[in-house]
Design an enzyme around this catalytic site. Structure first.
Site, mmCIF file in Angstrom:
data_model
loop_
_atom_site.group_PDB
_atom_site.id
_atom_site.type_symbol
_atom_site.label_atom_id
_atom_site.label_comp_id
_atom_site.label_asym_id
_atom_site.label_seq_id
_atom_site.Cartn_x
_atom_site.Cartn_y
_atom_site.Cartn_z
ATOM 1 N N ARG A 162 -1.622 -9.557 -1.215
ATOM 2 C CA ARG A 162 -1.795 -8.176 -0.729
ATOM 3 C C ARG A 162 -3.072 -7.554 -1.257
ATOM 4 O O ARG A 162 -3.783 -6.852 -0.541
ATOM 5 C CB ARG A 162 -0.572 -7.338 -1.125
ATOM 6 C CG ARG A 162 0.670 -7.628 -0.308
ATOM 7 C CD ARG A 162 1.861 -6.805 -0.769
ATOM 8 N NE ARG A 162 2.361 -7.237 -2.062
ATOM 9 C CZ ARG A 162 2.694 -6.413 -3.051
ATOM 10 N NH1 ARG A 162 2.549 -5.115 -2.901
ATOM 11 N NH2 ARG A 162 3.169 -6.893 -4.181
ATOM 12 N N LEU A 192 8.615 -13.708 -4.326
ATOM 13 C CA LEU A 192 8.097 -13.439 -2.980
ATOM 14 C C LEU A 192 8.557 -12.043 -2.586
ATOM 15 O O LEU A 192 9.714 -11.681 -2.803
ATOM 16 C CB LEU A 192 8.637 -14.455 -1.971
ATOM 17 C CG LEU A 192 7.832 -15.721 -1.729
ATOM 18 C CD1 LEU A 192 8.579 -16.641 -0.765
ATOM 19 C CD2 LEU A 192 6.450 -15.421 -1.186
ATOM 20 N N ASP A 193 7.660 -11.245 -2.010
ATOM 21 C CA ASP A 193 8.029 -9.906 -1.569
ATOM 22 C C ASP A 193 9.161 -9.977 -0.551
ATOM 23 O O ASP A 193 9.339 -10.995 0.136
ATOM 24 C CB ASP A 193 6.825 -9.202 -0.924
ATOM 25 C CG ASP A 193 5.732 -8.921 -1.932
ATOM 26 O OD1 ASP A 193 6.039 -8.770 -3.129
ATOM 27 O OD2 ASP A 193 4.564 -8.847 -1.516
ATOM 28 N N SER A 194 9.894 -8.884 -0.419
ATOM 29 C CA SER A 194 11.020 -8.866 0.525
ATOM 30 C C SER A 194 10.557 -9.117 1.959
ATOM 31 O O SER A 194 11.282 -9.712 2.757
ATOM 32 C CB SER A 194 11.761 -7.525 0.432
ATOM 33 O OG SER A 194 10.885 -6.444 0.699
#
Length: 351
Positions: free
Chosen positions: A257, A121-123
């Site tokens: 994204r 998971l992205d930050s």
């Protein structure tokens, strides 16, 4: 003199207890008791040593229980840390509770406590992060190929280099002409078995280094070629220009994204992710299974494993599209995607 020796022995027992060697503590405690003519001070010292030995035994029991944990569970990832950083926090907390020394990050060195996660998971993203512990780390590959659900909020009219709110704005376009029905009308193009170009800022690797790391160093990075991915369902939940919220269920290797960016382009504008939450991965949901930090204890994880592991036997490893003519294609598409993007450390980017 006997009192001094007893205190010294008690001190040795206490030190032994802090290292988790309960047997050594017990021996030292025994030494603290004089053979004859003992005084109150020696009795107190022996009592202290016995207590220290008990603490050491408790630590030893906690370490034994921690190292016996095996399986897959889920934790809640907040906004801020990367998935790897969160995993390190979890490991440090468990080792400290067990009275075990911290482990370094050398992957080649054999680790006493094995922990891994099954899907980056992205930050800036939040939500379900699947974790494998012990032999459960070997089960993470099946979690990578399983379905995932997200709630994503995109912003029309802006594009960034990272395709989310953390990046630098690279383009701005008008969006006033876009209506709710326009978004709803194009979502079918992004549903089913489709081709998708991964973002440059991602966990995918080139020459052993993550693309995101190379980008941050200022190096020129070529986009990866489009690859097959699967979207099981996609719907518009809310539209308040310039913001729109999507409910997405997808397979492995899919980037939300990229989806939001592609939707913006399809609408003759641009778009970037503002908020992203993974609400489900495999059978694990955000509401029911994702452990918050206050539950990151040995007992808390043991209970979670009891709750989560039975779910894996009833959840299909690879979800299929509902349409009859696309079932076989969906499976082959996911298998190919997984083999293309699986990381060496058992982590895959899906956001």
């Amino acid at each position: 003199m006997a009192a001094c020796e007893a205190v010294a022995a008690a001190t040795t027992a206490a030190k032994a207890a802090t290292t988790g060697t309960a047997a050594s503590a017990a021996v030292s405690a025994k030494a603290a008791v004089p053979s004859a003519g003992g005084k109150k001070t020696t009795a107190a010292a022996a009592s202290a040593a016995a207590a220290a030995g008990g603490a050491g035994a408790a630590r030893s029991a906690a370490a034994t229980k921690l190292l016996s944990l095996s399986g897959v569970f889920a934790v809640y990832k907040p906004k801020g840390p990367t998935s790897a950083e969160l995993l390190n926090q979890l490991k440090e907390k468990l080792l400290a509770e067990a009275g075990m020394p911290p482990q370094d990050g050398n992957k080649r060195k054999k680790q006493a406590l094995k922990i891994g996660h099954g899907g980056t998971l992205d930050s800036a993203a939040t939500g379900v992060l699947v974790v494998g512990i012990g032999k459960g780390t070997k089960m993470l590959t099946s979690m990578l190929s399983g379905s995932k659900k997200y709630i994503a909020t995109g912003e029309l009219g802006k594009a960034t280099d990272t395709l989310d709110s953390t990046g630098k704005i690279t383009e701005e376009k008008p969006y006033d002409q876009i209506k709710q029905e326009d978004i709803e009308g194009i979502l079918q193009k992004f549903t089913g078995n489709i081709m998708q170009v991964p973002p440059l800022y991602s966990a995918l690797k080139k020459d052993g280094q993550r693309l995101s790391t190379l980008m941050k160093k200022g190096e020129v990075v070529e986009a990866k070629p489009a690859r097959p991915v699967t979207v099981y369902s996609l719907s518009l939940q809310k539209f308040q220009p310039p913001l729109f919220t999507l409910d997405v269920e997808c397979g492995g290797g899919f980037y939300i994204r990229s989806l939001v960016s592609d939707i913006g382009k399809e609408l003759s504008s641009c778009a970037t992710v503002q908020e992203l939450t993974r609400t489900k991965q495999g059978p694990f949901t955000l509401e029911e299974h994702a452990l918050r930090e206050d539950k990151w204890t040995i007992d808390g994880i043991a209970q979670s494993l009891e709750h989560c592991m039975p779910l894996l036997s009833v959840e299909p490893s690879v979800k299929k599209l509902k349409t009859e003519d696309s079932k076989v294609q969906a499976v082959s598409s996911e298998d190919k995607t997984l083999s293309q993007v699986k990381e060496n450390d058992g982590v895959i980017g899906t956001s």
